[in-house]
Design a protein around this motif. Structure first.
Motif, short mmCIF file in Angstrom:
data_model
loop_
_atom_site.label_atom_id
_atom_site.label_comp_id
_atom_site.label_asym_id
_atom_site.label_seq_id
_atom_site.Cartn_x
_atom_site.Cartn_y
_atom_site.Cartn_z
N ASP A 110 43.62 36.03 41.48
CA ASP A 110 43.20 35.56 42.80
C ASP A 110 41.88 36.20 43.25
OD1 ASP A 110 44.39 38.03 42.99
OD2 ASP A 110 45.42 37.62 44.88
N ASP A 111 41.41 37.21 42.53
CA ASP A 111 40.10 37.81 42.80
C ASP A 111 39.26 37.63 41.55
OD1 ASP A 111 37.85 39.29 43.37
OD2 ASP A 111 38.93 41.06 44.08
N ARG A 112 38.34 36.65 41.57
CA ARG A 112 37.55 36.35 40.38
C ARG A 112 36.55 37.45 40.04
NH1 ARG A 112 34.55 31.18 41.17
NH2 ARG A 112 34.90 31.40 43.41
N ASN A 113 36.18 38.25 41.04
CA ASN A 113 35.22 39.33 40.79
C ASN A 113 35.94 40.67 40.68
OD1 ASN A 113 32.47 40.21 40.44
ND2 ASN A 113 32.60 41.14 42.46
N LEU A 114 36.82 40.76 39.69
CA LEU A 114 37.59 41.98 39.49
C LEU A 114 37.77 42.21 38.01
CD1 LEU A 114 39.31 44.28 40.79
CD2 LEU A 114 41.27 42.74 40.60
N ALA A 143 34.53 33.43 36.49
CA ALA A 143 35.06 34.75 36.85
C ALA A 143 34.10 35.84 36.40
CB ALA A 143 36.45 34.94 36.27
N VAL A 144 34.51 37.08 36.61
CA VAL A 144 33.63 38.24 36.52
C VAL A 144 32.86 38.35 35.20
CG1 VAL A 144 35.59 39.71 35.84
CG2 VAL A 144 33.54 40.76 36.82
N PHE A 145 33.50 38.04 34.07
CA PHE A 145 32.86 38.23 32.77
C PHE A 145 32.42 36.91 32.14
CE2 PHE A 145 34.87 42.64 31.64
CZ PHE A 145 33.97 43.25 32.49
N TYR A 146 32.19 35.88 32.93
CA TYR A 146 31.81 34.58 32.38
C TYR A 146 30.56 34.65 31.51
CZ TYR A 146 30.76 29.63 32.02
OH TYR A 146 30.49 28.38 31.52
#
Length: 225
Positions: A110-114, A143-146
């Motif tokens: 639910d937190d894409r930047n984590l 998300a964060v590592f895209y």
């Protein structure tokens, strides 16, 4: 061991047993183009360039000898933030352990930047190999590592630790590895020096099976601030 999709169609990361018998990390991948949520290319997130792959063992040893001396390993202190300026990553780091079935628990989707630091590995900057995982995408977007696959050798990764120090790592390898032939011992095993692995999903996507590969970024401690 293969990553298994849950009933939502998403996939959790997997890491089973000791490093010598580790399962592949299998992070969420929903290939957003199929959901009509983004304009990303049909082949998905960026893939590492062949030139970014780690050097063969002997060449890597020679390159290490030519590099400036590495800082002394740091005492243990958990990571609180990861920054990768070259691809715009600036994210908090949660602790992730193992699920009941022995797989690494994914950071909450639910937190894409984590990102998530696997607590079964050393803390970043300590002697050994620290492992930080992150989702490539979720049903809500990238998300964060895209963009992890777009990294190249020589670029920095900054890990802020709970003790106030920042461990700065230099990338020496970026590779796409098949999940069904994941080189666990090479990726996760200790080189005897402070190292870092960032891992996410990558490669081709298949309905019902997720991404076929993992993007693995390998980096060495270069500076402590």
């Amino acid at each position: 061991m293969y990553g298994q999709s849950d009933q939502s169609g998403r996939s959790g990361p997997g890491l089973r047993g000791a490093w010598g018998a580790v399962a592949v990390v299998f992070l969420i991948g929903v290939h957003l183009l199929r959901g009509g949520l983004t304009d990303e290319p049909a082949d998905g997130p960026p893939r590492p360039a062949p030139a970014a792959a780690p050097l063969p063992a002997r060449a890597g040893v020679a390159a290490s000898r030519a590099a400036p001396p590495a800082p002394a390993p740091l005492p243990a202190a958990p990571p609180v933030r990861v920054r990768v300026p070259a691809v715009g990553v600036d994210a908090p780091v949660a602790r992730v352990g193992l699920e009941a079935d022995g797989r690494i628990a994914a950071p909450p989707p639910d937190d894409r930047n984590l990102a998530g630091w696997f607590t079964g590995s050393v803390t970043p900057g300590a002697r050994g190999t620290a492992v930080v995982v992150g989702h490539v995408d979720t049903a809500e977007g990238h998300a964060v590592f895209y963009d992890l696959g777009a990294l190249t050798k020589g670029q920095p990764i900054e890990i802020t630790r709970a003790d106030g120090r920042t461990a700065v790592f230099t990338v020496y390898g970026v590779e796409l590895v098949p999940k069904d032939r994941f080189p666990a011992e090479r990726v996760y095993g200790s080189t005897g020096a402070p190292e870092l692995r960032l891992i996410t999903c990558g490669g081709p996507y298949a309905e019902g099976g997720g991404y076929a590969d993992n993007v693995v970024v390998s980096a060495r401690l270069a500076e402590v601030r």
